[in-house]
Design an enzyme around this catalytic site. Sequence first.
Site, short mmCIF file in Angstrom:
data_model
loop_
_atom_site.label_atom_id
_atom_site.label_comp_id
_atom_site.label_asym_id
_atom_site.label_seq_id
_atom_site.Cartn_x
_atom_site.Cartn_y
_atom_site.Cartn_z
N ASP A 21 -2.25 -1.73 -4.26
CA ASP A 21 -2.86 -0.52 -4.62
C ASP A 21 -2.13 0.12 -5.46
OD1 ASP A 21 -0.68 0.91 -3.20
OD2 ASP A 21 -1.94 2.09 -2.17
N LEU A 56 0.81 -1.01 0.20
CA LEU A 56 0.05 -0.27 0.08
C LEU A 56 0.82 1.24 0.16
CD1 LEU A 56 -2.46 -1.02 3.16
CD2 LEU A 56 -3.34 -0.99 0.73
N HIS A 57 0.40 2.25 -0.88
CA HIS A 57 1.00 2.97 -0.98
C HIS A 57 0.71 4.53 -1.04
CE1 HIS A 57 1.72 2.32 -4.89
NE2 HIS A 57 1.90 4.33 -5.49
N ARG A 58 -0.38 4.02 -2.18
CA ARG A 58 -0.83 5.75 -2.75
C ARG A 58 -1.96 6.37 -1.68
NH1 ARG A 58 -1.43 6.05 -7.72
NH2 ARG A 58 -0.46 3.59 -8.51
N PRO A 59 -1.88 7.91 -1.50
CA PRO A 59 -1.95 8.23 -0.40
C PRO A 59 -4.42 8.10 0.12
CG PRO A 59 -1.35 9.71 -2.41
CD PRO A 59 -1.56 8.57 -2.41
#
Length: 364
Positions: free
Chosen positions: A283, A209-212
């Site tokens: 993501d 997971l990394h998306r804002p």
Amino acid sequence: MLNITLVAGARPNFMKVAPIIHAIQQKKEAGDAIDFRLVHTGQHYDRKMSGDFFEQLEIPDPDANLGAGGGSQAEQTAAIMIGFEKELEHNRPDVVLVVGDVTSTLACSITSKKLLVPVVHVEGGIRSGDMSMPEEINRIVTDSITDHFFTTSELANHNLQKSGVGEDRIHFVGNTMIDTLLHKANQLKQPSEAYLRDLKSKAYFVLTLHRPANVDEEDKLKAIMDAIILGTGEYPIIFPVHPRTAKVLRRLGISHDRLHYADPLSYLEFNYLVKNAKAVITDSGGITEEASVMNVPCLTLRDNTERPETIDLGTNELVGTDPSKLRPYLEKLMTGTWKEYQGIPLWDGKTALRIVEKLQEIYS
């Protein structure tokens, strides 16, 4: 002599340019008048991107590192443009090749065009339709000034045609990320950490997971993690995560016997984990491509994707960012009825050679 400047700014960019470097080297060894210069903008600092990183990809260290990491989007774009302008003034190529959709892609395309150096875009034409993503803006602006496009799908071709690009400038070649994956398929490396070595094949999940939209709101992040833990049965969950993000997760009290926070892994180690996983929850766009080709079920926690071919012909499903929507997908996965990889046209490991031969045809 055809001189090509290859630009990479973030870690995945190097997986995309590595096979192009190999193809150029192959042509050069065969006696063709062709050479390249690899420029790392320094957009992403990653301690894993050491000599070992380039050694794993079998590419040389970059000829130049612009050191343009850090700062806001605007500061980073400006720093890359200033550094790349100097690079081109000292080492002017016949063509600049940019890949993907990161800040470096946009900044170096603009700089090149202002210095009247032709630009080719590898992975041109992909669109998510989501203007809240910086990457979508990067794609649109880059493609608006690109001279030639190397595309990964027929849909990307159609997107470019709709925007008025002539068919003579669109070259459907496939996916260089998959070139790297197929080239490295027999060299994937089991991570050395004991708890990762003890994992049983097809009996754990990989999570990224990394998306804002998923990680910036703490309540939402907790809801996503709770849904994943609840829906994955008794299987371990391996989450390669930045130490900073791990601290946030721990502060939120997100811990479980089956949840293992791992340090960022090398390319060969990470794809070893993906290949042997029961499924990937992510993501990331690029991981959906790799998981599909390895025939590993993939659940994407996004509301849109610029890679619909991974859904139509791959193993990917677009779950969305609402944690409540995750459960039915996990239930389907647990029943063993997940779809199989159907094969995506031209994702065959020969994309880079097609790119280099087309560049020779256009610019030699």
